[in-house]
Design an enzyme around this catalytic site. Structure first.
Site, PDB file in Angstrom:
ATOM      1  N   LYS A 191       0.731  -1.244   0.213  1.00 41.40           N
ATOM      2  CA  LYS A 191      -0.120  -0.159  -0.024  1.00 41.40           C
ATOM      3  C   LYS A 191       0.105   0.874  -0.017  1.00 41.40           C
ATOM      4  CE  LYS A 191      -3.746  -2.586   2.090  1.00 41.40           C
ATOM      5  NZ  LYS A 191      -3.911  -3.308   3.201  1.00 41.40           N
ATOM      6  N   GLN A 202      -4.363  -1.936   9.220  1.00 40.13           N
ATOM      7  CA  GLN A 202      -4.285  -3.106   9.221  1.00 40.13           C
ATOM      8  C   GLN A 202      -5.064  -4.822   9.732  1.00 40.13           C
ATOM      9  OE1 GLN A 202      -2.876  -3.776   5.969  1.00 40.13           O
ATOM     10  NE2 GLN A 202      -3.783  -6.325   6.633  1.00 40.13           N
ATOM     11  N   ASP A 260     -11.483   2.317   3.862  1.00 36.93           N
ATOM     12  CA  ASP A 260     -11.144   1.504   3.945  1.00 36.93           C
ATOM     13  C   ASP A 260     -12.535   0.803   3.901  1.00 36.93           C
ATOM     14  OD1 ASP A 260      -9.452  -1.429   3.458  1.00 36.93           O
ATOM     15  OD2 ASP A 260      -8.948  -0.651   5.721  1.00 36.93           O
TER      16      ASP A 260
END
Ligand code: NAP
Length: 298
Positions: free
Chosen positions: A58, A102, A125
Site C-alpha cells: 500500500k 491493517q 477501507d
C-alpha cells in the site's frame, strides 16, 4: 468461444496500472497548482509477515501515484485504549486524508470497537458501520476496497452486468456481503440478480452453474472446479493462497479459490491469481483516498 486462455484473462495488473496513471495525473495537477498532495496513513500492529507485506504494498502504491504515505507501527502488546488514542490522533490530523487499520488485530483488542472509532470521513477501507450503511442505501461513500475493485474490473473489462445472474460465493463483511449489495443495486455497473452462497448452502454446484458472473471469495484453494461453472461464464477469483511448490525458486506459488487450469477453458472471462483482483484492491484504496482528499478539502 476461443480456447486461447490469454484472450479470456481479465488483466487486473494492467487495469490497476491504468487507474493508477489516472490518479497520478490528478496528483501532478494538484502539485502544479501548489496544493498539498493526498495523504494515506496505515496503522500496523504487531509483527505478522502477511500484514507487513500488505502495508508495504500500500505504501509503494501510494508513492507511485504521488501520495504522501505514513505507517504508524505499534507492538503486539499495545492496549486497546492506546490504539483507540492512536486512531483518535489520526482522525484529528488535518494533514491525513484517510487511513486504514491493517487487520487482523491482536486477540486482546476488540476489532469492531477500533473500526467504529475511525472517523467515517477518513475510513478509506469502508469498514465503519456508518459507511457500510451508506453503501447499503446507495449513498456516496467509501466502498470497501475489494468489491469496489471488482466492480471497476468488470466495468473496464466491458463485462455486461445488467440483468445478469451473479452468484457470490462467500458472505464475509469485507468481500461477499458488500459485493452482493453493490451488484444488486439499481446503479451503474450493477443491476445484477444476485445469489449469495455460504457454508450452509445446499446443492452449491447447482447454483454456481447458473451464474453468468461467478465471484468466488471462499478462502479455499482450488475450491471451484470446472463442473461448478457454466460454459461462457465470467469468473472472478478473490482467493489468495500460498501453496508449496518446489519447482519454483521461492518454493511456493500463489493460487486462488478457483481451479484455474480446468475452469478457464469453459469461461468467457476469468481473473488470474496473482494479477487479477489483488492489484485492484490496492487501487481502490487509492481512489478512496483521493475521494476523501477532495471531500475534506472542499
Ligand atoms: P472469509 O471471511 O473466510 O469468508 C469465507 C466465506 O466462504 C464465508 O462466508 C464462508 O461461509 C464461505 N465458505 C467457506 N467454506 C464454504 C463451503 N465449503 N461452501 C460454501 N461456502 C463456504 O473470507 P474472505 O475474507 O471473504 O476472503 C476470501 C478469500 O479471499 C481468502 O482467500 C482471502 O485471502 C482472499 N482475499 C483476497 C483479497 C484480494 O485483494 N485479492 C481481499 C480480501 C480477501 P460462512 O459465512 O457460512 O462461514
Amino acid at each position: 468461444m476461443s480456447n486461447n486462455i490469454s484472450t479470456k484473462l481479465i488483466d487486473g495488473k494492467k487495469i490497476a496500472a491504468e487507474i493508477k496513471n489516472e490518479i497520478a495525473a490528478e496528483v501532478r495537477q494538484m502539485e502544479a497548482e501548489g496544493k498539498r498532495c493526498p495523504h494515506l496513513a496505515a496503522i500496523l500492529v504487531g509483527d505478522d509477515g502477511a500484514s507487513k507485506t500488505y502495508v508495504a504494498s500500500k505504501e509503494k502504491a501510494s508513492s507511485e501515484v504521488g501520495f504522501t504515505s505514513s505507517v504508524y507501527r505499534y507492538p503486539e502488546t499495545i492496549s486497546e485504549k492506546e490504539l483507540l488514542e492512536a486512531v483518535d490522533f489520526l482522525n484529528n490530523d488535518p494533514e491525513i486524508d484517510g487511513f486504514i487499520i491493517q487487520l487482523p488485530l491482536p486477540k486482546h483488542i476488540n476489532e469492531s470497537k477500533v473500526i467504529e472509532a475511525v472517523s467515517p470521513s477518513k475510513d478509506v477501507d469502508g469498514f465503519n458501520p456508518v459507511n457500510v450503511g451508506k453503501m447499503i442505501l446507495g449513498f456516496s461513500t467509501f466502498l470497501p476496497a475489494t468489491p469496489f475493485g471488482i466492480q471497476m474490473l468488470l466495468e473496464r473489462a466491458n463485462i455486461e452486468t445488467v440483468g445478469k445472474h451473479c452468484v457470490v460465493l462467500g458472505r464475509s463483511n469485507i468481500v461477499g456481503t458488500p459485493m452482493a449489495n453493490m451488484l444488486s443495486r439499481n446503479a451503474a455497473n450493477a443491476n445484477c440478480t444476485v445469489t449469495v452462497c455460504h457454508s450452509k448452502t445446499q446443492n452449491l454446484a447447482e447454483i454456481t452453474r447458473q451464474a453468468d458472473i461467478l465471484i468466488v471469495a471462499i478462502g479455499k484453494p482450488f475450491f471451484v472446479k470446472a463442473d461448478m461453472v457454466k460454459e461462457g461464464a465470467t469468473v472472478i477469483d478473490v482467493g489468495i493462497h500460498r501453496i508449496e511448490d518446489k519447482t519454483t525458486e521461492k518454493g511456493y506459488r500463489i493460487v486462488g479459490d478457483v481451479d484455474f487450469d480446468n475452469v478457464a477453458p469453459k469461461c468467457s472471462h476469468i481473473t488470474p491469481v496473482p494479477g487479477g483482483v489483488g492489484p485492484m484492491t490496492i487501487v481502490s484504496l487509492l481512489a478512496n483516498t483521493l475521494k476523501a482528499y477532495r471531500e475534506n478539502n472542499k
